[in-house]
Design a protein around this motif. Structure first.
Motif, PDB file in Angstrom:
ATOM      1  N   UNK A  93       0.788  -0.942  -0.190  1.00 15.69           N
ATOM      2  CA  UNK A  93      -0.064  -0.102   0.048  1.00 15.69           C
ATOM      3  C   UNK A  93       0.865   1.102  -0.071  1.00 15.69           C
ATOM      4  N   UNK A  94       2.138   1.112  -0.102  1.00 19.66           N
ATOM      5  CA  UNK A  94       2.843   2.326  -0.185  1.00 19.66           C
ATOM      6  C   UNK A  94       3.801   2.712  -1.516  1.00 19.66           C
ATOM      7  N   UNK A  95       3.951   3.675  -2.005  1.00 18.75           N
ATOM      8  CA  UNK A  95       4.846   3.805  -3.224  1.00 18.75           C
ATOM      9  C   UNK A  95       6.284   3.691  -2.877  1.00 18.75           C
ATOM     10  N   UNK A  96       7.288   2.934  -3.566  1.00 16.46           N
ATOM     11  CA  UNK A  96       8.521   2.887  -3.616  1.00 16.46           C
ATOM     12  C   UNK A  96       9.067   3.303  -4.956  1.00 16.46           C
ATOM     13  N   UNK A  97      10.484   3.507  -4.574  1.00 24.20           N
ATOM     14  CA  UNK A  97      11.200   3.724  -5.741  1.00 24.20           C
ATOM     15  C   UNK A  97      11.479   5.092  -6.238  1.00 24.20           C
ATOM     16  N   UNK A  98      11.637   5.927  -5.385  1.00 24.89           N
ATOM     17  CA  UNK A  98      11.760   7.502  -5.857  1.00 24.89           C
ATOM     18  C   UNK A  98      13.324   7.862  -6.077  1.00 24.89           C
ATOM     19  N   UNK A  99      13.857   8.654  -6.895  1.00 22.43           N
ATOM     20  CA  UNK A  99      15.222   8.972  -7.206  1.00 22.43           C
ATOM     21  C   UNK A  99      15.960   9.632  -6.074  1.00 22.43           C
ATOM     22  N   UNK A 100      17.031   9.323  -6.093  1.00 20.01           N
ATOM     23  CA  UNK A 100      18.089   9.959  -4.880  1.00 20.01           C
ATOM     24  C   UNK A 100      18.177  11.640  -5.170  1.00 20.01           C
ATOM     25  N   UNK A 101      18.248  11.899  -6.283  1.00 22.49           N
ATOM     26  CA  UNK A 101      18.301  13.391  -6.558  1.00 22.49           C
ATOM     27  C   UNK A 101      17.128  13.987  -7.283  1.00 22.49           C
ATOM     28  N   UNK A 102      17.199  15.489  -7.521  1.00 17.60           N
ATOM     29  CA  UNK A 102      16.084  16.234  -8.038  1.00 17.60           C
ATOM     30  C   UNK A 102      15.130  16.298  -6.978  1.00 17.60           C
ATOM     31  N   UNK A 106      10.719  14.753  -2.248  1.00 21.09           N
ATOM     32  CA  UNK A 106       9.690  15.456  -2.133  1.00 21.09           C
ATOM     33  C   UNK A 106       8.626  14.559  -2.621  1.00 21.09           C
ATOM     34  N   UNK A 107       8.658  13.810  -3.767  1.00 21.15           N
ATOM     35  CA  UNK A 107       8.018  13.027  -4.353  1.00 21.15           C
ATOM     36  C   UNK A 107       7.512  11.897  -3.477  1.00 21.15           C
ATOM     37  N   UNK A 108       8.515  11.285  -2.841  1.00 25.70           N
ATOM     38  CA  UNK A 108       8.310  10.494  -1.800  1.00 25.70           C
ATOM     39  C   UNK A 108       7.130  10.851  -0.615  1.00 25.70           C
ATOM     40  N   UNK A 109       7.543  12.000  -0.329  1.00 32.57           N
ATOM     41  CA  UNK A 109       6.674  12.492   0.866  1.00 32.57           C
ATOM     42  C   UNK A 109       5.527  12.801   0.591  1.00 32.57           C
ATOM     43  N   UNK A 110       5.307  13.111  -0.574  1.00 27.83           N
ATOM     44  CA  UNK A 110       3.786  13.746  -1.187  1.00 27.83           C
ATOM     45  C   UNK A 110       2.977  12.455  -1.238  1.00 27.83           C
ATOM     46  N   UNK A 111       3.637  11.353  -2.031  1.00 28.65           N
ATOM     47  CA  UNK A 111       2.901  10.209  -2.196  1.00 28.65           C
ATOM     48  C   UNK A 111       2.567   9.272  -0.900  1.00 28.65           C
ATOM     49  N   UNK A 112       3.620   9.319   0.042  1.00 29.09           N
ATOM     50  CA  UNK A 112       3.338   8.689   1.128  1.00 29.09           C
ATOM     51  C   UNK A 112       2.103   9.218   1.915  1.00 29.09           C
ATOM     52  N   UNK A 113       2.307  10.770   2.008  1.00 26.62           N
ATOM     53  CA  UNK A 113       0.912  11.154   2.952  1.00 26.62           C
ATOM     54  C   UNK A 113      -0.421  10.931   2.303  1.00 26.62           C
ATOM     55  N   UNK A 114      -0.321  11.215   0.775  1.00 28.78           N
ATOM     56  CA  UNK A 114      -1.710  10.821   0.196  1.00 28.78           C
ATOM     57  C   UNK A 114      -2.212   9.587   0.415  1.00 28.78           C
ATOM     58  N   UNK A 115      -1.340   8.718   0.381  1.00 26.61           N
ATOM     59  CA  UNK A 115      -1.644   7.123   0.483  1.00 26.61           C
ATOM     60  C   UNK A 115      -1.952   6.739   1.883  1.00 26.61           C
ATOM     61  N   UNK A 130       7.204  -0.286   5.332  1.00 21.54           N
ATOM     62  CA  UNK A 130       7.957  -0.046   4.247  1.00 21.54           C
ATOM     63  C   UNK A 130       8.503   1.467   4.253  1.00 21.54           C
ATOM     64  N   UNK A 131       7.867   2.292   4.615  1.00 20.19           N
ATOM     65  CA  UNK A 131       8.435   3.738   4.571  1.00 20.19           C
ATOM     66  C   UNK A 131       8.946   4.472   5.724  1.00 20.19           C
ATOM     67  N   UNK A 132       9.346   3.416   6.733  1.00 21.69           N
ATOM     68  CA  UNK A 132       9.936   3.969   7.888  1.00 21.69           C
ATOM     69  C   UNK A 132      11.678   3.352   7.856  1.00 21.69           C
ATOM     70  N   UNK A 133      12.344   4.540   8.601  1.00 22.70           N
ATOM     71  CA  UNK A 133      13.860   3.912   8.339  1.00 22.70           C
ATOM     72  C   UNK A 133      14.073   2.996   9.616  1.00 22.70           C
ATOM     73  N   UNK A 134      15.218   2.342   9.287  1.00 25.95           N
ATOM     74  CA  UNK A 134      15.703   1.607  10.663  1.00 25.95           C
ATOM     75  C   UNK A 134      16.112   2.383  11.753  1.00 25.95           C
ATOM     76  N   UNK A 135      15.680   1.940  13.048  1.00 24.21           N
ATOM     77  CA  UNK A 135      15.898   2.688  14.254  1.00 24.21           C
ATOM     78  C   UNK A 135      14.593   3.672  14.586  1.00 24.21           C
TER      79      UNK A 135
END
Length: 261
Positions: A93-102, A106-115, A130-135
């Motif tokens: 249920x979470x979008x993945x695979x966003x680019x490191x640069x550019x 922002x795109x990851x943040x927007x998609x994650x909140x929308x979803x 899926x979207x939370x970092x280790x620790x």
């Protein structure tokens, strides 16, 4: 009207204004320009004002600032919007695979909140896993706990899915962000959003939640952007100026309209 319908209506009336899930994980925002912080920015605020990028695109990343005369008249509504990077996949249920640069962060943040689910505690857990970092896994349990409290508040069982026929939609329309480290691997992302909820017999939401601000700290980890609640980075979060789509000041602060292609 049966008990289930009454619970759904109570949920529709009350959940819209409660950002419990977002608050539990220090939710999401958007990026105008990502810029590293210098040593004098260690107090949690940027060392200088964001660079205005009214002509930037999602593919080019940070671009040349507009001329002084242009920035006086341009606003988020009249400047060129940011076209978000599309995710390359979905997981639980979470979008993945966003680019490191550019504009990847922002795109990851927007998609994650929308979803992000608002009333389904099991879905929230799976998405945040899926979207939370280790620790930062403790933030997942906190978010799930808050969702269950909200369900009980509106008369639903503490655990379960969104009531049948109920639709909850979150929409981010503008965003900005700063890098919290010199390498651009940790980004504080802010978003301006609205949220609506409708029931099967309702044509539209006559009382949506509007003009909301929320933020998240994202870290580049294992080839994608993940939410971190590491105190070291959370302490460096900044507070943006209020968003006004018709204000040159908002554009100068870094706010840009975001578009999903």
């Amino acid at each position: 009207m049966d008990r289930h319908d009454r619970a759904a209506r109570r949920a529709r009336l009350r959940l819209i204004g409660i950002g419990v899930v977002a608050g539990a994980v220090i939710a999401v925002g958007g990026v105008a320009v990502v810029r590293g912080m210098s040593d004098d920015g260690k107090d949690g605020k940027p060392a200088a004002s964001p660079t205005v990028v009214p002509t930037a695109t999602a593919s080019t990343g940070p671009a040349t600032s507009a001329s002084p005369s242009a920035t006086k008249t341009l606003t988020p509504n009249t400047a060129k919007p940011v076209h978000l990077n599309k995710p390359t996949g979905q997981k639980d249920g979470a979008s993945i695979g966003f680019p490191r640069f550019g504009f990847g962060a922002m795109s990851a943040a927007v998609y994650h909140l929308d979803e992000l689910s608002v009333l389904d505690d099991d879905m929230v857990r799976r998405q945040l896993a899926v979207t939370t970092a280790k620790g930062s896994e403790a933030s997942i349990d906190k978010a799930v706990s808050e969702v269950r409290k909200l369900r009980e508040t509106v008369g639903l069982p503490s655990s379960g899915g969104t009531p049948a026929g109920m639709t909850i939609s979150t929409n981010v329309d503008a965003a900005q962000a700063w890098a919290l480290d010199d390498d651009g691997l940790v980004i504080n992302v802010w978003m301006h959003y609205s949220r609506t909820a409708t029931l099967p017999k309702a044509a539209s939401d006559d009382s949506p939640l509007k003009n909301q601000l929320t933020d998240v700290v994202l870290i580049w980890e294992d080839g994608d952007w993940k939410i971190t609640t590491d105190p070291k980075w959370v302490a460096k979060r900044f507070t943006p100026a209020p968003y006004n789509p018709d204000s040159p000041t908002s554009l100068k602060d870094g706010w840009l309209v975001v578009i999903r292609d």
